[in-house]
Design an enzyme around this catalytic site. Sequence first.
Site, short mmCIF file in Angstrom:
data_model
loop_
_atom_site.label_atom_id
_atom_site.label_comp_id
_atom_site.label_asym_id
_atom_site.label_seq_id
_atom_site.Cartn_x
_atom_site.Cartn_y
_atom_site.Cartn_z
N HIS A 265 -8.44 1.59 3.77
CA HIS A 265 -7.64 2.69 4.30
C HIS A 265 -8.05 2.98 5.74
O HIS A 265 -7.23 3.36 6.58
CB HIS A 265 -7.84 3.98 3.48
CG HIS A 265 -7.26 3.93 2.11
ND1 HIS A 265 -7.92 3.35 1.06
CD2 HIS A 265 -6.10 4.42 1.62
CE1 HIS A 265 -7.18 3.48 -0.03
NE2 HIS A 265 -6.07 4.12 0.28
N ASP B 146 -0.95 -3.89 -1.48
CA ASP B 146 -1.49 -2.55 -1.33
C ASP B 146 -0.70 -1.89 -0.20
O ASP B 146 0.12 -2.54 0.47
CB ASP B 146 -2.99 -2.62 -1.01
CG ASP B 146 -3.76 -1.40 -1.49
OD1 ASP B 146 -3.12 -0.36 -1.71
OD2 ASP B 146 -4.99 -1.48 -1.64
#
Length: 371
Positions: A224, A294
């Site tokens: 992230h 993702d």
Amino acid sequence: MILTNCKFLLIFFFTLALILPEVSQCKGLNIEEKIGQMLIIGFRGHSLDVVPDLKDDLTKNRVGGVILFDYDMLSKRRGRNIVNPQQLNALISQLKDVSKIPLFIMIDQEGGQVARLNEHNGFERGLSAATIGKSENRLKTSLSITKIAEQLYQSGINVNLAPVVDLCVNPDNPVINKLERCYSKDPEQTTQMASIFIDAHKNKNILTVLKHFPGHGSSDGDTHEGYVDISSNWSAVELVPFQKLINMNKADMIMVAHVFNSQIDPIFPASLSIDTITNLLIHKMGYQGLIISDDLQMAALTDHFSEKDILYRAIMAGNDLLIYGNNLEYKSDLLNRKIKLIKELIHEGKISEARIDASWKKIRQVKNNLH
């Protein structure tokens, strides 16, 4: 002879009636609609009434699925899509009613710290993977997993972005081990626990997603936030749970991580890597199901690749579904922009329509049985 012909005609029309829903759903989609079916989009709002653009796109077959969140990362507020069970039921009913093609309605409901349905919005989290892996009370853990599946079923959610089958290799891993998202460092135990999780969801007609291929448990960073290199820590044992669950026909979808692993591909992170997805996962490991990226807005990609290059490489690597959570950054025109860029790539000859058709065919097959 007349009776035989009549019998044949009856069989023919009965068979035709069975396949007509699939034909109507699959024939006649234009390239823009097929691209749209590859996109999983996040949005802000408790009701479709406040997102008219999304409602319009749903009616035009331009959205393959949505991903729901309880927490808005940018505004730092709860209640992004989920306020309480009644509101969530109403929202999902709207989504399903408006979409002409069955819609993937996705959520991260692993249990423990990663649970979008939680005590803040009137739900129960369920035990974390680490707690389940360490517990000797199999009845208690089984009941917790069953409860997760039951809550999703009652809400109308049809895809759980779980279970995590990463191995607990690195005890200092900030995004897997520290958050208690992995069952065990033992691949056999991980496979066993994941299998129980999958079966509980299958009993409720909910699809599950194995994550994060080719293994995120040995990492020491969070994709992230930026580039994560697992090359020196990763080993092939991390593939074992994926392979076993593929062999057991328990892999509805597999999510590919943004980790960089030079043991597999010396240039690109896994989610953009032909060597990782097509050569390893599909060809070597024999996986034929849906492959989902993702979130493509994570810094591990956006810090190093352009928006258009991410789309190009993700599709050509072999991803069938592309997640844009629209939560790490928010763009109201995100869907239109992604479709436009993919159409440009097709026009430029970088992506063929046949490549889009290949993913649409796989998506269509799954959606024909979607609840």
